[in-house]
Design a protein around this motif. Structure first.
Motif, PDB file in Angstrom:
ATOM      1  N   ILE A 166       0.858  -1.184   0.000  1.00  9.67           N
ATOM      2  CA  ILE A 166       0.000   0.000   0.000  1.00  9.67           C
ATOM      3  C   ILE A 166       0.897   1.237   0.000  1.00  9.67           C
ATOM      4  O   ILE A 166       1.789   1.370   0.844  1.00  9.67           O
ATOM      5  N   ARG A 195      -3.101   3.777  -1.253  1.00  6.74           N
ATOM      6  CA  ARG A 195      -3.581   3.023  -2.420  1.00  6.74           C
ATOM      7  C   ARG A 195      -2.928   1.651  -2.466  1.00  6.74           C
ATOM      8  O   ARG A 195      -1.719   1.522  -2.339  1.00  6.74           O
ATOM      9  N   GLU A 196      -3.748   0.629  -2.629  1.00  6.89           N
ATOM     10  CA  GLU A 196      -3.251  -0.741  -2.704  1.00  6.89           C
ATOM     11  C   GLU A 196      -2.690  -0.984  -4.106  1.00  6.89           C
ATOM     12  O   GLU A 196      -3.436  -1.137  -5.065  1.00  6.89           O
ATOM     13  N   VAL A 197      -1.363  -1.022  -4.211  1.00  8.55           N
ATOM     14  CA  VAL A 197      -0.711  -1.159  -5.512  1.00  8.55           C
ATOM     15  C   VAL A 197      -0.696  -2.618  -5.960  1.00  8.55           C
ATOM     16  O   VAL A 197      -0.953  -2.926  -7.125  1.00  8.55           O
TER      17      VAL A 197
END
Length: 306
Positions: A13, A17-19
């Motif tokens: 993250i 935002r969760e990449v």
């Protein structure tokens, strides 16, 4: 074969935002693993975590049977890598940059620098300052640095960027030789499927930060679907003939001129005759099989429908 690299539910993250999300990857010793996905899918993020440049938000990474930690210095010495674009001391020559890398890695095999420059067709350029190298030459030098110490595991992020088609072919052949003759395991990422298709033993596909599928090339070949490609000037009329005259059901309109026929009983001669009898003008007909790219496009489409 045992796994030389394994990720377990790895998530990263960044700024909320969760990449990448719960990535499970299994790279077996002695294989070439193709890590595929479009730009922005999360490939580089995963590779940065494997090389300890970034730390996972959650999950674990195992290298050579050990859990990767911030202090895994000895484990990392057994690896070579290119992450994103390789950087060098541009005022030094290519040869001097490689010698510095040997010192940094504690690698003192005499003659290895010259041998590696030869493998990458950089012997003459090795005497020149890197600042005068083209993009493709810098990419080659980056690969040279990655393989210089004969690592057990190579991590290569889009290594053929900047190379012309002939250069790409040479590099693919080099990777196959390193795997076959030196037993080096290679994890190679690409957004261009055809660059990996001919050399990979296993494929992992990442999309929107999740691993869509991990599968051997042998299994893909066994699953590969054969079809008849029919090219016509009037697809509506051709479909009518396929359905009503030939009683075929398993076919797909690809675009305004092309139809793929998947019925196992379909025969090109019968299709050609039926089209001619019904005044459907054909431009081409022949048997084909799905490429790796088509296979994964089909997989993605099916997942979107679900």
């Amino acid at each position: 074969m045992s796994c030389i690299l394994q990720t377990n539910q790895v998530t990263k993250i960044i700024e909320g935002r969760e990449v990448v999300n719960n990535i499970d990857m299994h790279v077996r010793k002695g294989e070439i693993y193709g890590f595929l996905g479009p730009n922005g899918a999360g490939k580089t993020t995963v590779m940065k975590m494997i090389t300890n440049l970034w730390k996972p938000t959650s999950g674990t990474i195992e290298l050579f049977g050990e859990i990767l930690t911030p202090n895994s210095y000895e484990v990392l010495k057994r690896m070579g890598s290119i992450i994103e674009f390789p950087t060098f001391y541009e005022h030094l020559s290519g040869e001097e940059n490689l010698k510095l890398h040997c010192e940094y890695m504690g690698y003192h095999n005499q003659g290895s620098v010259g041998e590696t420059l030869d493998l990458l067709h950089l012997r003459e350029a090795g005497k020149k300052p890197v600042g005068k190298y083209s993009l493709g030459m810098k990419q080659r030098l980056g690969i040279a640095r990655a393989i210089l110490t004969k690592p057990e595991l190579l991590i290569l992020d889009e290594p053929t960027n900047g190379l012309d088609p002939a250069g790409m072919k040479q590099i693919r052949e080099l990777f196959q030789m390193l795997c076959r003759e030196y037993g080096i395991t290679i994890l190679i990422s690409s957004h261009i499927l055809s660059q990996v298709e001919d050399i990979a033993d296993t494929i992992g596909v990442i999309h929107h930060g999740t691993m869509r599928q991990e599968i051997s090339m042998k299994e893909i070949e066994e699953r590969n679907t054969e079809y008849i490609q029919l090219s016509v000037l009037n697809t509506k009329k051709a479909v009518y003939v396929l359905s009503n005259y030939l009683k075929l059901k398993n076919f797909k309109i690809v675009d305004e001129q092309n139809i793929r026929i998947y019925d196992s009983e379909a025969e090109t001669m019968k299709i050609s005759k039926a089209m001619g009898d019904n005044e459907v003008e054909m431009t081409a007909i022949g048997r084909k099989s799905e490429s790796l790219e088509e296979y994964f496009l089909k997989l993605t489409e099916e997942e979107k429908v679900c």
